[in-house]
Design a protein around this motif. Sequence first.
Motif, mmCIF file in Angstrom:
data_model
loop_
_atom_site.group_PDB
_atom_site.id
_atom_site.type_symbol
_atom_site.label_atom_id
_atom_site.label_comp_id
_atom_site.label_asym_id
_atom_site.label_seq_id
_atom_site.Cartn_x
_atom_site.Cartn_y
_atom_site.Cartn_z
ATOM 1 N N LYS A 42 0.829 -1.215 0.000
ATOM 2 C CA LYS A 42 0.000 0.000 0.000
ATOM 3 C C LYS A 42 0.863 1.265 0.000
ATOM 4 O O LYS A 42 0.517 2.268 -0.613
ATOM 5 C CB LYS A 42 -0.926 -0.013 1.215
ATOM 6 C CG LYS A 42 -1.827 1.182 1.324
ATOM 7 C CD LYS A 42 -2.725 1.075 2.540
ATOM 8 C CE LYS A 42 -3.579 2.316 2.696
ATOM 9 N NZ LYS A 42 -4.409 2.246 3.894
ATOM 10 N N ARG A 43 2.008 1.214 0.696
ATOM 11 C CA ARG A 43 2.914 2.364 0.774
ATOM 12 C C ARG A 43 4.172 2.169 -0.079
ATOM 13 O O ARG A 43 5.067 3.002 -0.079
ATOM 14 C CB ARG A 43 3.331 2.601 2.228
ATOM 15 C CG ARG A 43 2.193 2.967 3.165
ATOM 16 C CD ARG A 43 1.610 4.344 2.879
ATOM 17 N NE ARG A 43 2.556 5.393 3.079
ATOM 18 C CZ ARG A 43 2.646 6.160 4.150
ATOM 19 N NH1 ARG A 43 1.796 6.000 5.138
ATOM 20 N NH2 ARG A 43 3.564 7.088 4.224
ATOM 21 N N ASN A 44 4.253 1.028 -0.762
ATOM 22 C CA ASN A 44 5.384 0.693 -1.627
ATOM 23 C C ASN A 44 6.716 0.691 -0.861
ATOM 24 O O ASN A 44 7.722 1.217 -1.331
ATOM 25 C CB ASN A 44 5.452 1.640 -2.830
ATOM 26 C CG ASN A 44 6.253 1.051 -3.968
ATOM 27 O OD1 ASN A 44 6.286 -0.168 -4.140
ATOM 28 N ND2 ASN A 44 6.924 1.882 -4.726
ATOM 29 N N ILE A 45 6.687 0.104 0.347
ATOM 30 C CA ILE A 45 7.890 -0.035 1.169
ATOM 31 C C ILE A 45 7.961 -1.453 1.707
ATOM 32 O O ILE A 45 7.017 -2.233 1.590
ATOM 33 C CB ILE A 45 7.906 0.954 2.365
ATOM 34 C CG1 ILE A 45 6.752 0.666 3.319
ATOM 35 C CG2 ILE A 45 7.896 2.395 1.883
ATOM 36 C CD1 ILE A 45 6.828 1.405 4.638
ATOM 37 N N SER A 46 9.088 -1.769 2.305
ATOM 38 C CA SER A 46 9.253 -3.002 3.075
ATOM 39 C C SER A 46 9.845 -2.630 4.421
ATOM 40 O O SER A 46 10.662 -1.700 4.511
ATOM 41 C CB SER A 46 10.196 -3.978 2.366
ATOM 42 O OG SER A 46 9.623 -4.427 1.167
ATOM 43 N N VAL A 47 9.436 -3.338 5.455
ATOM 44 C CA VAL A 47 9.958 -3.126 6.794
ATOM 45 C C VAL A 47 10.649 -4.416 7.219
ATOM 46 O O VAL A 47 10.068 -5.496 7.117
ATOM 47 C CB VAL A 47 8.834 -2.758 7.788
ATOM 48 C CG1 VAL A 47 9.392 -2.545 9.173
ATOM 49 C CG2 VAL A 47 8.083 -1.526 7.308
ATOM 50 N N ILE A 48 11.882 -4.296 7.673
ATOM 51 C CA ILE A 48 12.681 -5.467 8.058
ATOM 52 C C ILE A 48 13.197 -5.259 9.466
ATOM 53 O O ILE A 48 13.646 -4.173 9.824
ATOM 54 C CB ILE A 48 13.874 -5.660 7.092
ATOM 55 C CG1 ILE A 48 13.365 -5.821 5.657
ATOM 56 C CG2 ILE A 48 14.739 -6.843 7.514
ATOM 57 C CD1 ILE A 48 14.448 -5.750 4.607
ATOM 58 N N SER A 49 13.112 -6.318 10.272
ATOM 59 C CA SER A 49 13.727 -6.271 11.601
ATOM 60 C C SER A 49 14.813 -7.330 11.654
ATOM 61 O O SER A 49 14.645 -8.443 11.155
ATOM 62 C CB SER A 49 12.695 -6.489 12.706
ATOM 63 O OG SER A 49 12.087 -7.750 12.575
ATOM 64 N N ILE A 50 15.939 -6.956 12.238
ATOM 65 C CA ILE A 50 17.098 -7.830 12.360
ATOM 66 C C ILE A 50 17.472 -7.890 13.843
ATOM 67 O O ILE A 50 17.635 -6.841 14.474
ATOM 68 C CB ILE A 50 18.317 -7.283 11.582
ATOM 69 C CG1 ILE A 50 17.977 -7.037 10.120
ATOM 70 C CG2 ILE A 50 19.535 -8.190 11.747
ATOM 71 C CD1 ILE A 50 17.759 -8.267 9.305
ATOM 72 N N VAL A 51 17.611 -9.097 14.384
ATOM 73 C CA VAL A 51 18.099 -9.270 15.752
ATOM 74 C C VAL A 51 19.524 -9.785 15.665
ATOM 75 O O VAL A 51 19.793 -10.760 14.953
ATOM 76 C CB VAL A 51 17.217 -10.253 16.546
ATOM 77 C CG1 VAL A 51 17.783 -10.477 17.940
ATOM 78 C CG2 VAL A 51 15.787 -9.748 16.617
ATOM 79 N N MET A 52 20.426 -9.120 16.391
ATOM 80 C CA MET A 52 21.836 -9.498 16.379
ATOM 81 C C MET A 52 22.334 -9.795 17.789
ATOM 82 O O MET A 52 21.830 -9.234 18.763
ATOM 83 C CB MET A 52 22.695 -8.373 15.806
ATOM 84 C CG MET A 52 22.419 -8.048 14.373
ATOM 85 S SD MET A 52 23.558 -6.777 13.755
ATOM 86 C CE MET A 52 25.079 -7.716 13.654
ATOM 87 N N ASP A 53 23.318 -10.651 17.871
ATOM 88 C CA ASP A 53 24.076 -10.895 19.098
ATOM 89 C C ASP A 53 25.533 -10.778 18.682
ATOM 90 O O ASP A 53 26.094 -11.700 18.087
ATOM 91 C CB ASP A 53 23.768 -12.279 19.667
ATOM 92 C CG ASP A 53 24.422 -12.530 21.016
ATOM 93 O OD1 ASP A 53 25.152 -11.643 21.515
ATOM 94 O OD2 ASP A 53 24.200 -13.616 21.587
ATOM 95 N N ALA A 54 26.129 -9.620 18.960
ATOM 96 C CA ALA A 54 27.461 -9.323 18.425
ATOM 97 C C ALA A 54 28.146 -8.271 19.286
ATOM 98 O O ALA A 54 27.494 -7.576 20.066
ATOM 99 C CB ALA A 54 27.336 -8.814 16.991
ATOM 100 N N PRO A 55 29.467 -8.136 19.124
ATOM 101 C CA PRO A 55 30.176 -7.039 19.787
ATOM 102 C C PRO A 55 29.668 -5.684 19.259
ATOM 103 O O PRO A 55 29.202 -5.586 18.118
ATOM 104 C CB PRO A 55 31.641 -7.258 19.396
ATOM 105 C CG PRO A 55 31.723 -8.688 18.986
ATOM 106 C CD PRO A 55 30.383 -9.033 18.414
#
Length: 88
Positions: A42-55
């Motif tokens: 509808k808004r011509n976007i994508s939403v991405i979530s990334i979970v990290m475990d890092a320094p």
Amino acid sequence: METRIALMAIVVENKDSIKKLNDTLHEYGEHIVGRMGIPYPKRNISVISIVMDAPNDIISALSGKLGMIPHINIKTVYSKLSSIEDNK
């Protein structure tokens, strides 16, 4: 080495940026715990979530690289928890 949990919220405003985004995420794959992508046609976007475990330096490096990609907006939230050893 001390690691932290971080959540990256990414908004992709142009599909032309997705290949560079995916290539960059692949470089840091060993530090990524999970990824969820939600297209929003509808808004011509994508939403991405990334979970990290890092320094911290790894998280900051990835966040910086992603922030330099055109049409990508990113915010990173850090957990107050540090390495697993500290939580025992």
